[in-house]
Write a protein that holds these residues in place. Structure first.
Motif, PDB file in Angstrom:
ATOM      1  N   ASP A 113       0.874  -1.173   0.000  1.00 58.94           N
ATOM      2  CA  ASP A 113       0.000   0.000   0.000  1.00 58.94           C
ATOM      3  C   ASP A 113       0.911   1.222   0.000  1.00 58.94           C
ATOM      4  OD1 ASP A 113      -1.675   2.144   0.545  1.00 58.94           O
ATOM      5  OD2 ASP A 113      -2.873   1.068   2.023  1.00 58.94           O
ATOM      6  N   MET A 114       1.043   1.877  -1.156  1.00 57.39           N
ATOM      7  CA  MET A 114       1.975   2.985  -1.308  1.00 57.39           C
ATOM      8  C   MET A 114       1.626   4.186  -0.417  1.00 57.39           C
ATOM      9  SD  MET A 114       4.374   2.020  -3.201  1.00 57.39           S
ATOM     10  CE  MET A 114       4.805   0.760  -4.412  1.00 57.39           C
ATOM     11  N   LYS A 115       0.379   4.296  -0.002  1.00 63.70           N
ATOM     12  CA  LYS A 115      -0.005   5.415   0.853  1.00 63.70           C
ATOM     13  C   LYS A 115       0.527   5.247   2.272  1.00 63.70           C
ATOM     14  CE  LYS A 115      -4.232   6.747  -1.576  1.00 63.70           C
ATOM     15  NZ  LYS A 115      -5.693   6.955  -1.457  1.00 63.70           N
ATOM     16  N   LYS A 116       0.717   3.992   2.678  1.00 60.38           N
ATOM     17  CA  LYS A 116       1.177   3.725   4.043  1.00 60.38           C
ATOM     18  C   LYS A 116       2.677   3.455   4.141  1.00 60.38           C
ATOM     19  CE  LYS A 116      -3.177   1.906   5.906  1.00 60.38           C
ATOM     20  NZ  LYS A 116      -3.816   0.780   6.612  1.00 60.38           N
ATOM     21  N   CYS A 117       3.287   2.967   3.070  1.00 55.89           N
ATOM     22  CA  CYS A 117       4.707   2.614   3.100  1.00 55.89           C
ATOM     23  C   CYS A 117       5.564   3.852   3.344  1.00 55.89           C
ATOM     24  CB  CYS A 117       5.114   1.961   1.781  1.00 55.89           C
ATOM     25  SG  CYS A 117       6.881   1.581   1.660  1.00 55.89           S
ATOM     26  N   ILE A 118       6.502   3.744   4.295  1.00 54.90           N
ATOM     27  CA  ILE A 118       7.404   4.860   4.585  1.00 54.90           C
ATOM     28  C   ILE A 118       8.838   4.550   4.133  1.00 54.90           C
ATOM     29  CG2 ILE A 118       6.038   5.720   6.513  1.00 54.90           C
ATOM     30  CD1 ILE A 118       8.049   4.321   8.395  1.00 54.90           C
ATOM     31  N   GLY A 119       9.034   3.416   3.469  1.00 58.37           N
ATOM     32  CA  GLY A 119      10.344   3.093   2.924  1.00 58.37           C
ATOM     33  C   GLY A 119      11.386   2.702   3.942  1.00 58.37           C
ATOM     34  N   CYS A 120      10.967   2.260   5.125  1.00 54.48           N
ATOM     35  CA  CYS A 120      11.917   1.964   6.203  1.00 54.48           C
ATOM     36  C   CYS A 120      12.851   0.801   5.877  1.00 54.48           C
ATOM     37  CB  CYS A 120      11.178   1.694   7.512  1.00 54.48           C
ATOM     38  SG  CYS A 120      10.134   0.211   7.484  1.00 54.48           S
ATOM     39  N   GLY A 121      12.396  -0.130   5.037  1.00 51.55           N
ATOM     40  CA  GLY A 121      13.236  -1.249   4.624  1.00 51.55           C
ATOM     41  C   GLY A 121      13.216  -2.444   5.549  1.00 51.55           C
ATOM     42  N   ILE A 122      12.392  -2.398   6.591  1.00 52.42           N
ATOM     43  CA  ILE A 122      12.340  -3.508   7.544  1.00 52.42           C
ATOM     44  C   ILE A 122      11.903  -4.801   6.851  1.00 52.42           C
ATOM     45  CG2 ILE A 122      11.091  -4.410   9.564  1.00 52.42           C
ATOM     46  CD1 ILE A 122      11.148  -1.603  10.717  1.00 52.42           C
ATOM     47  N   CYS A 123      10.996  -4.688   5.901  1.00 54.57           N
ATOM     48  CA  CYS A 123      10.511  -5.873   5.182  1.00 54.57           C
ATOM     49  C   CYS A 123      11.652  -6.607   4.486  1.00 54.57           C
ATOM     50  CB  CYS A 123       9.442  -5.475   4.167  1.00 54.57           C
ATOM     51  SG  CYS A 123       9.950  -4.194   2.992  1.00 54.57           S
ATOM     52  N   LYS A 124      12.549  -5.857   3.893  1.00 54.57           N
ATOM     53  CA  LYS A 124      13.681  -6.447   3.185  1.00 54.57           C
ATOM     54  C   LYS A 124      14.758  -6.912   4.162  1.00 54.57           C
ATOM     55  CE  LYS A 124      16.149  -7.098  -0.691  1.00 54.57           C
ATOM     56  NZ  LYS A 124      15.712  -7.960  -1.812  1.00 54.57           N
ATOM     57  N   LYS A 125      14.961  -6.125   5.202  1.00 50.75           N
ATOM     58  CA  LYS A 125      16.017  -6.435   6.166  1.00 50.75           C
ATOM     59  C   LYS A 125      15.748  -7.721   6.920  1.00 50.75           C
ATOM     60  CE  LYS A 125      18.437  -4.394  10.126  1.00 50.75           C
ATOM     61  NZ  LYS A 125      18.526  -3.210  11.020  1.00 50.75           N
TER      62      LYS A 125
END
Length: 329
Positions: A113-125
């Motif tokens: 959901d691009m409106k909620k994503c803040i780009g923190c990168g936790i998902c990838k990390k």
């Protein structure tokens, strides 16, 4: 007239957060707790403003700051999930602090959901998933221009400059100055340049700002591990405090950010940075985390306690405060 910040607490609602409901709701909750300094995307600030007015607040009592990233800065990125590679394991959804990962049961795939994503990168990390990649942009400049032209009460613009391309930083900052005439804050960390180069860059940006806005104030937000305050440990906030200590001798107005959490006020005091008499602490991920998935009365109590601790006001017994701020995961 230059902005005079008379609060130690700044709430970061997330540059990447474009969710028109969650950001104003959170701003209102923290306003009820005493917070008067809000930082958000130019797109979301008008909604926050309307929510405050509707609740009976006077906007003149608040500091409203619009965030704009330099191209390549982490704050201007969004996660994306390839539907071809995604296995539908949902691990990224479990770890996302903003609940920005969606799951399509029919397709068995995740999306963002691009409106909620803040780009923190936790998902990838946390998952090291090959389906997740990041897209960068600095579209906020256009939004900032539209906001200013609308006559919106904008007190400050924050420029996120944690990129390794100095030319890009100077270009983007010049573009901001052509749009906004007022107080600015430059958010930067130590990862891209040696300290001497960071200081030279900040001095150059300060001169540029002074030429365009001689009456306005220039702040530096000493960033550490961006959006890592939710870790709730001392390591996550130590980086930005040490960076602030390095910058203090150069006379910048400083804001502490990047990994800020419950430990930050005490650690900042223990650091004894003489040049910072009344340090401003910017809370982002941590401030959002302690009030998520909980009842409104509990959320408000937690927000009030964090505000009181930051402002140096009397609070409950320290052990009770820490227990109430603990978030079950």
């Amino acid at each position: 007239m230059a902005l005079k910040i008379n609060t130690k607490f700044k709430l970061i609602l997330g540059l990447g957060n474009k969710d028109i409901k969650s950001a104003p709701d959170m701003a209102l909750l923290y306003a009820n707790a005493g917070v008067r300094f809000f930082d958000a995307s130019p797109e979301v600030l008008p909604e926050i403003s309307r929510a405050l007015v509707k609740a009976g607040y006077d906007l003149n009592d608040f500091i409203l700051c619009a965030s704009v990233p330099s191209l390549g800065d982490i704050h201007g990125r969004k996660a994306n999930i390839s539907p071809v590679v995604c296995s539908g394991c949902m691990l990224c959804a479990k770890d996302c602090p903003e609940q920005a990962v969606l799951f399509d049961k029919k397709a068995g795939k995740c999306s963002v959901d691009m409106k909620k994503c803040i780009g923190c990168g936790i998902c990838k990390k946390t998952t090291n998933c090959y389906a997740i990649h990041f897209e960068y942009g600095n579209h906020e400049l256009k939004r900032l221009e539209e906001l200013v032209q609308s006559g919106f009460k904008l007190d400050m613009t924050e420029f996120h400059a944690s990129v390794s391309d100095k030319k890009q930083i100077l270009k983007d900052f010049k573009d901001i100055l052509s749009v906004f005439k007022g107080d600015v804050s430059v958010c930067i960390n130590r990862k891209q340049f040696p300290l001497d180069d960071v200081v030279k860059l900040l001095v150059e940006l300060k001169k540029m700002h002074k030429l365009e806005n001689p009456e306005a104030e220039f702040y530096v937000q000493a960033d550490g591990a961006s959006m890592n305050g939710g870790a709730e440990d001392e390591d996550s906030t130590l980086e930005c405090i040490l960076f602030a200590r390095e910058l203090a001798p150069y006379g910048f107005n400083l804001i502490i950010s990047g990994g800020t959490n419950i430990n930050t006020p005490k650690m900042l005091k223990d650091a004894e940075i003489e040049a910072i008499e009344e340090p401003i602490i910017a809370y982002g991920t941590y401030a959002r985390k302690i009030i998520s998935n909980t009842k409104k009365d509990v959320a408000l109590l937690r927000a009030k306690e964090l505000f009181a601790i930051t402002e140096g006001e009397n609070v409950l017994d320290p052990d009770d405060v820490l227990n109430s701020l603990t978030v079950e995961v």
